[in-house]
Each structure stands twice: as C-alpha cells, then as structure tokens.
Design a protein around this motif. Structure first.
Motif, PDB file in Angstrom:
ATOM      1  N   GLN B  84      11.816   4.956  -1.742  1.00 37.24           N
ATOM      2  CA  GLN B  84      10.923   3.910  -1.256  1.00 37.24           C
ATOM      3  C   GLN B  84       9.499   4.161  -1.736  1.00 37.24           C
ATOM      4  O   GLN B  84       8.756   3.230  -2.021  1.00 37.24           O
ATOM      5  CB  GLN B  84      10.992   3.901   0.266  1.00 37.24           C
ATOM      6  N   ARG B  87       9.460   3.189  -5.650  1.00 40.50           N
ATOM      7  CA  ARG B  87       9.566   1.758  -5.962  1.00 40.50           C
ATOM      8  C   ARG B  87       8.288   1.031  -5.581  1.00 40.50           C
ATOM      9  O   ARG B  87       7.764   1.196  -4.485  1.00 40.50           O
ATOM     10  CB  ARG B  87      10.718   1.133  -5.179  1.00 40.50           C
ATOM     11  N   GLY B  88       7.819   0.220  -6.492  1.00 43.34           N
ATOM     12  CA  GLY B  88       6.610  -0.539  -6.203  1.00 43.34           C
ATOM     13  C   GLY B  88       5.357   0.245  -6.521  1.00 43.34           C
ATOM     14  O   GLY B  88       4.382  -0.300  -6.986  1.00 43.34           O
ATOM     15  N   SER B 118       2.662  -0.773   2.436  1.00 40.37           N
ATOM     16  CA  SER B 118       3.837   0.097   2.508  1.00 40.37           C
ATOM     17  C   SER B 118       3.566   1.425   1.803  1.00 40.37           C
ATOM     18  O   SER B 118       4.278   2.396   2.025  1.00 40.37           O
ATOM     19  CB  SER B 118       5.044  -0.564   1.844  1.00 40.37           C
ATOM     20  N   HIS B 119       2.573   1.438   0.933  1.00 39.28           N
ATOM     21  CA  HIS B 119       2.366   2.637   0.123  1.00 39.28           C
ATOM     22  C   HIS B 119       1.035   3.332   0.351  1.00 39.28           C
ATOM     23  O   HIS B 119       0.884   4.492   0.008  1.00 39.28           O
ATOM     24  CB  HIS B 119       2.488   2.285  -1.359  1.00 39.28           C
TER      25      HIS B 119
END
Lengths: 325, 334
Positions: B84, B87-88, B118-119
C-alpha cells in the motif's frame, strides 16, 4: 430542488387520487351502508327514502366527488365500531406502528450492511457461507413461524421478554405515545421488531453481497488499490457507496413488504398499531376504517418513496436534482 | 543499478489441475527517468506484466516465480501494508479507460485528496492546494472548479488528465500507463501523449507505456519491448526496432500498420491467432505463425541474443549471425 418537490407533489397527488378512488369503491361496494345503519327492521320504502337522502342513488362519479370533497376536509368517514372519525382512530394507532417499523429498520441496517459487506469481501470464508445459509433460511421461513418461535423461547421458555402488547408508553409533547423512552416499552418492542428484522434482513444481505462483489471487480476499485488507499476506505467509502445505490431503490420497494409483515407481526404480538387495527376492521367489516387505512398506507408509500429518491440523489451525484447543487 | 529490475518473472493462473502460465520468465530493467514501451497484441500479457509489477493481479492470477526489485528492494515478498505504501507513492498507474477509472460517486477533489493523505501526513487544505496545483500542471482549465466536480461532469480527455494529475501527486519514481489513450478520441490522443511525455521528462519520472500502437511508441518511448504470448521476444532502442525489426513477430506487427499497405491493397496481417493459454505450442511460441519457422523452432524455445540492433529471441537471427561469424574470423586472419 423546489421544482423537484413540486413535481413529486403532483405525482403524489395523482397516486393518491387513484388510491382514493379504489378506497371509495370499497366503501361504496362493500356491503350495504343503509343496512349497516338501520338493520333489517325497516320497510322497503323507508329504506329507499334513506338511500335517496344519503345520495346513494346518485351516479357513481357524483358520489365519488362528494367523497373526495369530504376527504380533502379530513373527513374519511366514521368507524362503525369505534363510532369515531376513522382518521382519529388510525392516528391514535400510528405511533405504535411507526416505532415498530423504525426499530425493525434500524435492526435490518445494523445487521445487513456489516454481514453483506463481510460476505462480499470474503466470499469463501466459513462465516460468509453461514451468513448465506442463514439468509436462505430467513427468506424461506414465513414471519408467523419466526414470531411464534421467538415468542416461545424468549417469552415462554426463558421468560426473558414480554410476549404481547406495547407495555408502558410515555407521552411526547402530548401528541405521541412513545414506547422508546422506558425500559418496559423497549422490552416489548424487542421481539416484534426482531421478527420483522429476521424476515427482512436476508434479502438485503444477499443484495448487498451480490452488488458489492460486482462493484469490487470494477475498474475504479482496482484503481483505488493502485493509488495505495487503505482497505477499509476502499470497502466502506469507495465500494459501499456504489453498492448502496440499488439497495436504496430496493429498500423503497421493500416498504410494501414491511407494511404487509407489520400487519402479521402486530396480530401475533397484539401490538396495538395500525396493522392490528386493520385486521380487526376486516373481521368487523368496518368498511370506512378499511378504506381509510388504505389511504393512509398510500400516503406513507408516497412519502417514503419521495424520501428514497432524495436520499438516492444525495448518494449518487449523477442524478443530482436539477437546480440543486 | 537500475531503478526497476525484473528477473525471471512468471505469472500463473490457478487452476484445478495444472496452473496456466500467463507470463514466461520475463526479465527487464528500467532506468531512472527512462521511458519504456511494452508492445504486443491483445492477450500478449503486457497489461498483466504492468499489474504484476504493482501486485494487483486479479485472482486467480499470482506471481509464481521471479523477482521484482525497486531500488534494490525486493517487492514480491512485501506485506499488503508495505504494498500500500509503494502503490501511488513510488509507482503510480494510469488505466486504459478514464470513463470507468474514477469512482463515479466521489468528487475529483475527494479522490485526489485521499490519494495524498493515504501517504503523507498533511492537512486537508494543504492537500487541496497541492491537488489544484497538479490539476493546473496537467493543463486543466479552472482547476479549482474541477476540484469540486464529479467525474461524470468531465469529458474523457479531461478525466485522463485528472488521472495523470493524480499519478503526479506524490512525485512517484515510475508511472505505469496501460493503454492510456486507447479509449480516447484520436484528436485527444496526441495531446495526452504529449502531456505524459513532457511531464515524465520534466519530473524525471520513469514511464512504462503499455500499448499495441507502434505510432504511440515512436512518439514517446526511448526503449521498446515486444511481447508475444506472455514472453518477451525482442527489446531494444525504439528507433532501431522500428527501422529494422529483427524478430519475425515485430516485423509482422510493423508490417500490419495501415500506412505500410499500398493504396487499394488489402492491409497486411500476421496469419493466424495468438495461442490460448491452455494450448501453448512447444518450442518458440510464435512458430505456428512464423514464415521462417524451421524444425528446431518447434522443439526448443530460442535464447536471447544481441543482433547488433536489439536483443531478440529467434533462431533465424541466430543462424544469420552465425553465418556471418566465420567470415569475420577470416577477416581477422588476414
């Protein structure tokens, strides 16, 4: 938004007009009102004079117009049994039914969403299979059996919960007799609402599961994974929001089922609501009460379906109501 | 050290009896800021390779063998939590069809801000500012208004720009673009490709472009990799592969471009179809459709050799090179 509400009101009026016509036909054609009023010990001449006086010999459409005129003023007739305006009789029973339906709905939502989502995310999990099996059971067992079973165990065998009636109620603003604000009322509410939830939850579990499994295969969910979004957010924001669209629609339609099941549930648990009233009215051939009940249910349908449309448009931006954003 | 290096990667589909092999022993490397194109027919496994890199294979697909290293960090053994984070942030993706890539019930802004948050630990307003900045970066007009709009209110080209903007949000090292222009209008295609190329060049982002269109490849990629039936058959500098394709499959692909046919003539095509996963030919996978196929092609798959132009797996090229070798030795004797 205003034009939307205006349009909905027009539609609602049209629907209610049709319902009122059906309701009028029932009043008009079911039994002989003159006989209901004076019995058999009256001569034919007197009978006919009374018929003339009551306007029963007028053409049907004129009679319907008169019925409609009175209905608009809030007069839907007088109950034969209670000797009171039918509207008042039904209004006094409305809180009980609304509270029962509301409690059942809350239970359905609390059960169906987590279970349906879980079964969709982990289709092969043993728990998911158990949930699915349970939902098949719930779909195929009629509510009166469920209700009687619940009553047997919880009320009779274990003596945990009361088996009939509404228990204590408190008056809210003097308008509403509520059973939600004291322990006794809530205890009485538990078994009937549980029975209702038991038969209504399975279809939603299945619907949410099937719809969510579909949504989880879609490109935008895969893309959400590719963005590195956390799993809970993907499941409960990205997927669930899309899943709920058809569920909301079906929910609105299921309202009819809820009304039907409420009649049965209220009869079994002697819940003093509209459903029980309706059953009694049918056995007593209390025609004005029956037809008023029909109109009431019609109103509830129209109102809830309008609410469902509004909620739908809030969840789905693609059907934003024109002029509202 | 390469930014991304893939070694001996095999992807299989789980089946009741024998798993189907979808990617055979794929190896490739990608340098920092490099633009690589992966070309092949539908079903050649190019998209699958893209998804395998970010571990987004659809079930029953799974990575059976091989290693994927990003900055010398092995990715195939990461936990889903670690994935997770990659990714991105490290590897961003652009999907094929912008009409179905964005979530229809969430606003453009929501989908951008959630990607940022999210990051990184950043408050909503700063995230929003960054998102609007990136929207402007991909040349979307009135970015602040677009931020509040929903995907259905934007055109296809505009949505693909939004997706490119999302890919840029966290300054990734690699962008994997899976046929990013296939679903778009021809007039928009060129714009989007140009934008993608420029943005990668400006920000030093490496690009893996998955496509079946050699026209697209020539405009963007420095290096090209040709895939057939789940295998790499040829790789090398784009210009050289286009000017002098070595593998018979690459030749066939280039020959099938409409502009290669004479006016009034039927378009060229490669005879036959790609073999299905459950019925792969022995030896070289391309031999049933290859005009130069010989007996040995039907028995043992060829190894990679450097042809002087590109790295290619073909016996015909091998034979040709061998034919030249004695000559060069004689030259050396003189």
């Amino acid at each position: 938004m205003l034009s939307f509400i205006g349009r909905r009101l027009l539609q609602a009026m049209f629907v209610l007009l049709i319902i009122s016509f059906v309701s009028f036909m029932i009043q008009d054609k079911m039994g002989d009102p003159v006989r209901q009023m004076v019995g058999l010990s009256v001569t034919l001449e007197q009978r006919e004079a009374l018929q003339q006086e009551l306007g029963l010999n007028d053409p049907m459409l004129i009679q319907y117009g008169r019925f409609l005129g009175r209905a608009i003023q809030g007069d839907l007739g007088t109950s034969y049994y209670y000797k009171e305006p039918t509207i008042d009789v039904i209004a006094s029973r409305l809180p009980a039914t609304l509270e029962l339906s509301f409690a059942a709905l809350v239970l359905v939502v609390l059960l169906a969403i987590p279970l349906g989502v879980f079964a969709a995310i982990h289709p092969k999990n043993i728990l998911s299979r158990a949930v699915l099996l349970f939902s098949t059971l719930g779909l195929s067992v009629p509510i009166f059996i469920v209700a009687v079973f619940l009553m047997y165990f919880f009320a009779i065998e274990w003596g945990l919960l009361p088996s009939f009636g509404r228990g204590e109620t408190t008056s809210v603003f003097g308008l509403w007799q509520s059973g939600l604000f004291n322990r006794d009322g809530l205890q009485h509410l538990l078994l009937p609402s549980l029975s209702l939830a038991f038969v209504l939850t399975p279809i939603f579990i299945r619907l949410i599961r099937a719809e969510m499994m579909d949504v989880l295969q879609s490109d935008y969910i895969r893309y959400a994974w590719a963005k590195g979004i956390s799993a809970p957010r993907i499941y409960f924001i990205h997927a669930l929001k899309n899943t709920m669209l058809p569920v909301i629609t079906v929910g609105g339609i299921q309202l009819g089922t809820l009304v039907a099941y409420t009649i049965l549930t209220e009869s079994i648990f002697q819940w003093p609501g509209m459903g029980l009233l309706f059953m009694d009215a049918v056995t007593r051939v209390d025609v004005p009460l029956i037809s008023t009940y029909l109109i009431f249910v019609g109103v509830i349908f129209v109102v809830t379906n309008t609410l469902v449309d509004v909620v739908y448009s809030l969840v789905n931006p693609r059907v934003r109501i024109p002029g509202y954003s | 050290m390469s930014l991304l290096s893939i070694n001996g990667l095999s992807v299989k589909f789980k089946q009741r009896h024998e798993d189907l092999v979808a990617l055979h022993n794929v190896s490739l490397s990608l340098e920092r800021g490099e633009r690589l194109a992966i070309v092949g027919e539908s079903g050649a496994g190019k998209s699958l390779l893209g998804y395998a890199i970010v571990n987004l294979l659809m079930k029953p697909g799974f990575i059976a063998e091989g290693s994927i290293k990003l900055d010398d960090r092995e990715l195939t053994r990461l936990s889903s939590k670690q994935w997770q984070e990659i990714r991105g942030k490290k590897i961003a993706m652009i999907f094929q069809d912008p009409m179905v890539t964005l979530n229809p019930v969430l606003s453009v802004g929501d989908q951008m801000v959630e990607a940022i948050r999210s990051h990184t630990r950043i408050n909503y307003n700063d995230a929003k500012k960054l998102a609007i900045e990136k929207l402007a970066h991909v040349r979307i007009a009135a970015p602040a208004q677009r931020f509040d709009q929903y995907p259905h209110e934007l055109s296809g080209g505009m949505r693909q720009r939004v997706i490119i903007a999302i890919a840029l949000l966290l300054a990734p090292e690699i962008i994997i673009a899976d046929e990013p222009t296939t679903a778009l209008d021809v007039t928009i295609q060129a714009e989007i490709l140009q934008l993608l190329k420029q943005i990668c060049a400006d920000n030093g982002v490496a690009l893996i472009l998955i496509t079946h269109d050699f026209g697209v490849v020539s405009r963007i990629a420095e290096r090209t990799l040709v895939m057939y039936a789940g295998r790499i058959v040829e790789q090398g500098p784009t210009l050289e592969i286009i000017n002098d394709p070595q593998h018979p499959y690459t030749q066939g692909l280039l020959n099938a471009l409409p502009q290669m046919a004479l006016p009034g003539q039927r378009l060229n095509q490669i005879q036959g179809n790609m073999p299905p996963l459950n019925d792969q030919p022995r030896g070289c996978a391309f031999h049933p459709r290859c005009p130069y196929a010989e007996d040995k092609c039907r028995i043992q798959p060829p190894d990679f050799i450097f042809s002087g132009v590109s790295t290619v797996a073909c016996y015909a090229i091998e034979d040709m090179l061998q034919a030249f070798e004695p000559l060069s030795e004689e030259d050396a004797d003189d």
